[in-house]
Design an enzyme around this catalytic site. Structure first.
Site, PDB file in Angstrom:
ATOM      1  N   ASP A 278     -86.243  11.864  -6.519  1.00 52.25           N
ATOM      2  CA  ASP A 278     -86.028  11.226  -7.815  1.00 52.25           C
ATOM      3  C   ASP A 278     -84.572  11.342  -8.265  1.00 52.25           C
ATOM      4  OD1 ASP A 278     -85.846  13.873  -8.328  1.00 52.25           O
ATOM      5  OD2 ASP A 278     -87.363  13.922  -9.916  1.00 52.25           O
TER       6      ASP A 278
ATOM      7  N   ASP B 259       0.856  -1.188   0.000  1.00 54.20           N
ATOM      8  CA  ASP B 259       0.000   0.000   0.000  1.00 54.20           C
ATOM      9  C   ASP B 259       0.883   1.226   0.000  1.00 54.20           C
ATOM     10  OD1 ASP B 259      -1.971   1.829   0.163  1.00 54.20           O
ATOM     11  OD2 ASP B 259      -2.730   1.227   2.123  1.00 54.20           O
TER      12      ASP B 259
ATOM     13  N   ASP C 140     -67.361  32.127 -54.787  1.00 55.81           N
ATOM     14  CA  ASP C 140     -66.233  33.018 -54.497  1.00 55.81           C
ATOM     15  C   ASP C 140     -65.654  32.622 -53.147  1.00 55.81           C
ATOM     16  OD1 ASP C 140     -64.396  34.997 -54.831  1.00 55.81           O
ATOM     17  OD2 ASP C 140     -65.674  36.604 -54.075  1.00 55.81           O
TER      18      ASP C 140
END
Length: 1461
Positions: free
Chosen positions: A1095, A478, A1229
């Site tokens: 209703d 190392d 036209d």
């Protein structure tokens, strides 16, 4: 006498030879205190006296200035006596102060008698260490003028040369700075320039921090002349006129050096060096960790890290940084520069580099053999004679003519010898501490050790401690380790160990490693003699054996990374079979964005060059292009962005095999050994087939478009392609599947390019890791060794930290408690909270409180003010984040679930009994419905928990704790028709009773009494009755978007009412029905029970949900819905749904029809006023709708729109050729009309017989649009035989002519804008535009198609023509005349006689009368001179006088067709 005193021409006069710099600075500082300033003559005399004094035995260190003053001869020239007197006054001595030295007197005065000689006059007193340092503060005499002078480069160079050999903060360093400050009197800016010139950025940063601390203390303490209102001390010290404050700042600036690391000991992180083979990013990571652990709090880390990243790097990286000019650049630029040097693609080799043997030829300097000329001790001979004196024996720098003449010294009081000692310079070997081997020694070369990704540089060595027998072991080489490390098992017996502090990549430690100061012998396989070390580190945990740099330097070993000469090769990963572009659509062609900024263009070129070198792209010259651009990241690096949105739009999306990120709490505690593997540039390893390169091509433009750009295309799968993640996951899964089969007891977690390995034993983990790394490398997937982690210790994976028994997040958000937030800030903080919410013990109500603060804001800069409740939620979340933690799964324990239902959402917790932390917190918002039963929410939460646990943990929850009472749950199961009832019945065996406490120490964080408390709204509001209540009244209600009505009946109508809804708002029928029910409930408030007949299925379902307990969600009618529960609280209700409009004779249907009739408005027929306001039709149309002629005329004249538009009531007319029957001749036209900033083309077709009109609105005037308009007119009017148009390009195109031929239509042209040829269609164009203008004036937002259809309705079917008294539609669809038999004579028409004039003649006399043969809209057919001819109405006059009662009609008949067509 007569000397001129002034400033010295040089900043610091040179010290006499033999006098230390520290002592010389003391003399100079005392000299600069003289007023006036000393001259060159004074310094010359001072140097002359000190040279003589150095030869005396009285010269000691430290100097006794009192004894030195006695050596000055009488009448010594210059001001040496004054300088020595200053030093005597400031010297601290243990004896009594010496008498002042007598000042030299003039020759005219009589000197005082000398003191009697003492036998011990020349023996100095014993030296005692002074109590204060021999450094003088900066002191200026009162009233002295300012000596401020800015630095020049030669001044800075001279000061830096003086301090180059002294340590930071040493007495020599400080005296040099004090002398320079006293001489130049610098300002604060000058001192900052001097500091940056002398010291590194590390020292500058530390000095700046300490100086700020001292300045703060000084400003607080107070200083003479300091004005806090005039700015900080540093600003005031920059003013040359502020002498007092500037001197205070100078003293503080010098005092700031006292606490720098150089005064005592360098910090541990300052000695971290990059190894020879260590990657630069790993070295910077070690520096970063060390600074985080060792840097004082408050010290800025960035400049220190940037300075050390260059100064402590190895030579190779320093050369690369110098070449790129990044020696002090941002850290991101330095990392990117040295990234190419990283040894990820290099072969690591350990070699021994011996010294070259000496040459066999003699040295050309000394003539001896056995050494190189650079190591020769003889001085280098001069190249020729001296150019000054022509002497060939010396160099020019040593010429005697350059040296000043030696003046004869004046006699001193003592006659001393003139010999002086010589100082020999120390000659250091090249290369520092490395010692070259002996020439006769054999050269040992270490064999090459190839190092792969999964291997480390390990050698077999033998180590001997304290003379014992060498023991073999495996050691790691190392170069990043300063000292060699051996395990404690190699040390025989007890030895004396010393504590030491070790700084590594994982931080500081002082327990694992000890310092062993015992000789150590290391036998290396490539070296005959052992390496001998005097000390090393001892690993008390017996884990590491490391050969550090101290051993490698002795054997002259070097770890280096040779360059790989092989070219880049694509790694052998399989080419994907399917990428989503197999259908080969046309490649996108998107223009490149302009990149004219030099910085962006240069960054893009650098990124492309790197990609080209890596082989990710290649030059390309085919079709296709997608833009590219660089983006600068926060760290200063640039990122390459390829905008592939066009390619993604034509790409088939591949199904992703990944269900999403895994829940890491599913990692069982039985798998304690973990390792992570991170892949780098994974997408760039998947080859891209050649046929797909056009879809991934791009262009690099030239600066300012000076030339054509360079084209490239990807050869690998790019980032930004929507199928790239899916393809990479498939490739990586194919690589990892064999590993999963080989190790069934281990777990491999894969998400994108991150891999986690988990095994029950360390041995199995090592085998799994080795095989996995080998498989990844074999398939060409590069591995990032820097990011690889392995237990023991914490593992960071997917933003979380995995510990042995729990999991936390790497970072939790820091929530500032403030009331003012911008939308972006609040979104960001909520996003961070959402990320960590699975581990945060918090309820949903706190999160929902903050989410609700985002509603209604779209601007990112919008300011949001939080309410007190939301601020309280911030406090609660901030406290809960401190306990953010989750446990890991224990396979031996069951899973439990906790469900908390509330009005703000559902909070669910997954946990295991007797565990320290739960597994997950899940927060679920309520569904976006106006009403949701609590039982349904409970069922949905159970399904969510089962899905989550089965997906992430592989098992279901054993039981559930919830806060819904047993009674409420049973009522829901008994009375509700909801589909979730079956789910709850299926899971009834897994429920706990309300309020049951789950086990686990974490329950104290939950405040379970609050968590499991039953919500008040969870209980039913009212009771439903299954049968009609005989004693209760009946309530009928109904509503519409305009009205709400109710009827309260009990044997008779007790009350009825109609409530209109506000007209300025937009309403729905549901809102009207809800309002009607609320009004009826208020009227029936005194009754405890009630029969309700409705209703509306919406209200029936809503009331049923309230009866069984439901959550009131968000709705557009939330205000009205909130008023229902108080009106229904505690009542008994019978609900009945009634079908509407059945016309049944039963009482319920009858009362329902009666209620409906209250809100229905009768249909009122359209009045003439309403008709004209709607269509702006002509007067005859109003008369046909029941208005009198006078009323019709008044309506047209008083209409504001008709007066505003076409106020002249005139339209152009012309003579045209007309058809003899419908669909005989059409005239067409194309006119243009502007509507809301857009111009549209109106294709107008007119039948010349009936005047019927067809108009089509198109965006273009092409032949295709014209043909479409003709077909639309044919579908409305029928197919004509002949059409007449102008000579426009659309009408003369080949496509239109082919269309007319195929439909057997004859086509002719006329002169455009000519009233005698195109008058009818031109007049129709004006009429249509006028009507459109009127409609849009009345209603500006009316769609153009609606306005055109209304105009056609008005023209064709409402306006009545004169004199036929019919509409155009009636004339166009009138039945044809019956055929006339040849044998019979045709019926004679009623006699109609007209006076006429011929068009185009100037004769104004009426001719005739003649009898008309036929009449049509706008003209009559007369037989003139034996030929039939159409004469317009304006050239006709009836021969018979009109009747008196029809005079008014005749008056308006001539102008009606002009007003409204």
């Amino acid at each position: 006498m007569g000397q001129i005193h002034g400033l010295s021409p040089t900043p610091i006069p040179k010290a006499p030879r033999g006098l230390s710099t520290h002592h010389w600075l003391n003399f100079l500082q005392a000299a600069y205190r003289l007023q006036p300033r000393p001259s060159d003559f004074d310094f010359q005399q001072l140097r002359r006296f000190l040279k003589l004094a150095l030869k005396t035995p009285i010269w000691l260190n430290p100097i006794d200035y009192s004894l030195l003053a006695s050596l000055i001869p009488k009448g010594y020239p210059g001001r040496v006596v004054e300088i020595i007197n200053i030093l005597v006054k400031n010297q601290v001595s243990p004896s009594a102060p010496a008498a002042p030295v007598p000042t030299p007197i003039c020759p005219t005065t009589t000197p005082p008698p000398p003191p009697p000689p003492s036998p011990e006059a020349h023996v100095p007193p014993p030296y005692v260490e002074p109590t204060t340092t021999q450094c003088f503060p900066i002191l200026h005499p009162p009233g002295a003028p300012s000596a401020h002078r800015p630095w020049q480069m030669k001044d800075l160079q001279a000061i830096k040369q003086e301090v180059s050999s002294s340590a930071l903060g040493s007495p020599q360093f400080m005296q040099t700075l004090r002398l320079a400050v006293q001489q130049f009197d610098p300002t604060a800016k000058d001192l900052q320039d001097l500091l940056q010139y002398l010291c590194s950025s590390l020292v500058v940063s530390l000095h700046h921090q300490q100086l700020n601390t001292l300045i703060t203390e000084a400003e607080t303490r107070g200083m003479t002349g300091y004005n806090p209102m005039a700015g900080p001390l540093r600003m005031q010290a920059n003013n040359p006129a502020q002498q007092g404050l500037r001197r205070e700042y100078q003293n503080l600036w010098l005092a700031a050096f006292s606490t720098l690391p150089g005064n005592t000991r360098d910090p541990s992180w300052a000695a971290i060096l990059q190894g020879l083979e260590e990657p630069y990013c790993a070295f910077v990571e070690r520096l970063n960790v060390a600074l985080d652990n060792g840097l004082p709090e408050g010290t800025p880390k960035e400049p220190i890290l940037r300075s050390l990243a260059y100064s402590n790097a190895n030579k190779e990286c320093q050369k690369i940084l110098q070449a790129r000019g990044h020696t002090n650049s941002p850290l991101g630029e330095m990392l990117r520069t040295c990234q190419a040097w990283t040894p990820k693609d290099k072969t690591k080799v350990l070699v021994v580099q011996p010294r070259r043997p000496p040459p066999t030829q003699p040295c050309f300097r000394c003539g001896k053999v056995g050494h190189w000329s650079r190591d020769c001790t003889q001085p280098r001979p001069p190249p020729g004679p001296c150019p000054l004196c022509q002497d060939p024996s010396h160099w020019k720098r040593d010429c005697p003519q350059l040296k000043p003449p030696q003046e004869e010294g004046e006699p001193l009081l003592l006659d001393l010898p003139s010999t002086s000692g010589t100082t020999e310079e120390k000659n250091l070997l090249k290369g520092g501490d490395l010692i070259s081997p002996h020439p006769d020694q054999d050269i040992s070369i270490l064999p090459l050790i190839p190092l792969r990704q999964q291997q480390q540089p390990i050698l077999g060595v033998r180590i001997s401690v304290m003379g014992q027998t060498p023991q073999p072991t495996q050691a790691l080489l190392d170069t990043g380790a300063d000292l060699t490390v051996i395990p404690q098992t190699l040390v025989p017996g007890p030895v004396k160990l010393h504590d030491t502090l070790i700084l590594g990549a994982s931080g500081q430690t002082n327990t694992q490693f000890k310092l062993l100061q015992t000789p150590l012998h290391i036998f290396l396989p490539f070296r005959r003699s052992p390496v001998i070390l005097s000390s090393c580190l001892l690993d008390t945990h017996n884990k590491w054996t490391i050969i550090g740099r101290d051993a490698l330097q002795q054997c002259q070993g070097l770890l280096y990374l040779p360059d790989d000469p092989s070219p880049h090769q694509l790694l052998p990963i399989a080419t994907p079979n399917t990428i989503g572009l197999e259908h080969l659509p046309p490649p996108p062609q998107v223009d490149q964005f302009p990149l004219n900024l030099p910085e962006r263009l240069q960054a893009l070129n650098d990124l492309v060059s790197k990609a080209l070198e890596a082989g990710h792209i290649e030059p390309y010259s085919g079709p296709g292009n997608n833009p590219v651009f660089p983006v600068k990241k926060p760290n200063g690096k640039w990122r390459f962005i390829h905008d592939l949105r066009a390619t993604n739009a034509i790409t088939t999306t591949l199904t992703s095999p990944s269900p999403g990120p895994p829940d890491l709490t599913s990692l069982p505690t039985a798998l304690p050994h973990l390792q992570t593997i991170d892949l780098t540039d994974a997408f760039f390893q998947i080859p891209l087939p050649k046929q797909y390169q056009p879809y991934f091509a791009f262009t690099i433009p030239q600066p300012c478009n000076y030339g054509p750009g360079t084209r490239y295309a990807w050869t690998v799968l790019p980032q930004g392609f929507k199928n790239s993640p899916t393809l990479f996951e498939q490739q990586l899964a194919a690589v990892l599947n064999p590993m999963r089969k080989m190790f069934p007891t281990s777990t491999i977690v894969q998400y994108m390019d991150d891999i986690l390995l988990a095994s029950p034993t360390n041995e199995e983990l090592q085998q799994l890791s080795q095989l996995t790394l080998q498989a990844l490398t074999t398939h060409g997937l590069p591995i990032s060794q820097e990011k690889t982690q392995q237990t023991p210790g914490q593992i960071r994976f997917l933003g979380q930290v995995i510990s042995p028994n729990h999991i936390t997040y790497e970072s939790t958000p820091t929530i500032p408690i403030k009331s003012q937030w911008t939308l972006t800030e609040l979104q960001v903080i909520l996003g961070e909270i959402q990320w960590v919410s699975k581990g945060t013990p918090i309820l949903r109500k706190h999160l929902q409180s903050l989410y609700s603060a985002l509603h209604g804001y779209r601007d990112p800069r919008a300011c949001i003010t939080l309410t007190p409740q939301q601020l309280h939620a911030l406090h609660a979340i901030q406290q809960a984040l401190q306990h953010n933690c989750r446990g890991r799964l224990n396979p031996a324990l069951p899973l439990l679930g906790l469900i908390s239902l509330s009005t703000s959402g559902t909070t669910s917790v997954i946990f295991q009994p007797k565990q320290n932390w739960p597994l997950a917190w899940l927060h679920t918002p309520h569904p976006p419905t106006s009403l949701c039963p609590w039982g349904h929410l409970l069922a949905c939460t159970i399904l969510t928990l089962d899905k989550y646990t089965l997906q992430h943990y592989g098992q279901l929850c054993q039981s559930f704790h919830h806060n819904m009472s047993k009674q409420a749950l049973c009522d829901f199961l008994r009375n509700s028709p909801h589909p979730s009832v079956g789910i709850l019945i299926h899971h009834m065996g897994r429920f706990h009773n309300l309020g049951s406490q789950p086990s686990g120490p974490w329950k104290t964080l939950l405040h379970l009494p609050t968590l499991l408390q039953e919500p008040r709204l969870l209980r039913p509001i009212f009771t439903l009755s299954p049968v009609v209540l005989d004693t209760a009244p009946c309530l009928f209600s109904d509503g519409s978007p305009q009205k709400a009505a109710y009827v309260l009946w009990d044997q008779t109508i007790l009350q009825q009412d109609i409530t209109p809804l506000p007209s300025h708002e937009t309403h729905s029928a549901q809102k009207g029905e809800l309002l009607a029910l609320i009004c009826g409930l208020r009227a029936a408030k005194p009754w405890p029970s009630l029969n309700i007949f409705l209703d509306s299925k919406y209200l029936i379902k809503y009331l049923h949900s309230l009866a069984i307990g439901a959550f009131l969600g968000t709705s557009a009618h939330q205000t009205l819905q909130a008023a229902l529960p108080p009106l229904l609280q505690g009542k008994t209700i019978y609900l009945h749904h009634v079908r509407s409009h059945t016309n049944l004779p039963d009482p319920i249907s009858t009362f329902n029809e009666y209620t409906d009739s209250l809100i229905l408005a009768p249909l009122v027929p359209l009045t003439p006023q309403g008709l004209h306001g709607l269509t702006h039709c002509n007067q005859r149309a109003l008369v046909s709708f029941g208005a009198t002629p006078r009323e019709a005329k008044s309506l047209v004249q008083t209409c504001h729109t008709c007066q505003t538009i076409n106020s002249q009531h005139h339209m152009p007319r012309g003579y045209i050729r007309r058809g003899l029957l419908p669909n005989h001749i059409w005239q067409g036209d194309v006119t243009h009309y502007k509507y809301k900033k857009y111009k549209y083309c109106l294709h107008v077709w007119v039948d010349t017989f009936s005047g019927a009109v067809s108009v089509s609105c198109k965006k273009k005037e092409t032949s295709c649009e014209t043909i479409s308009a003709v077909l639309q007119a044919i579908s409305l009017l029928g197919k004509p035989l002949h059409i007449n148009t102008d000579n426009g390009p659309a009408f003369l195109s080949q496509e239109f002519q082919e269309f007319c031929t195929s439909y057997r239509i004859k086509h002719s042209t006329h002169i455009p804008y000519n009233p005698t040829s195109s008058g009818l269609v031109e007049r129709t164009n004006g009429v249509i535009k006028n009507l459109l203008n009127k409609y849009l004036l009345d209603c500006p937002n009316l769609p153009l198609d609606n306005a055109i259809h209304k105009a056609l309705w008005t023209l064709n079917q409402l306006n009545v023509m004169n004199p036929s008294g019919k509409t155009r539609w009636q004339i166009h669809h009138s039945p044809p005349l019956p055929p006339i038999p040849e044998a019979s004579t045709p019926p004679k028409p009623p006699p109609k006689w007209f006076y006429y004039k011929l068009p185009g003649l100037t004769n104004q006399r009426w001719k005739g009368p003649l009898q008309s043969l036929q009449e049509a809209a706008g003209a009559a057919l007369l037989s003139i001179d034996g030929s039939p001819r159409w004469i317009p109405w304006r050239f006709l006059k009836k021969a018979a006088c009109p009747r008196p009662d029809a005079s008014e009609l005749a008056e308006h008949a001539a102008t009606d067709h002009q007003h409204h067509g």
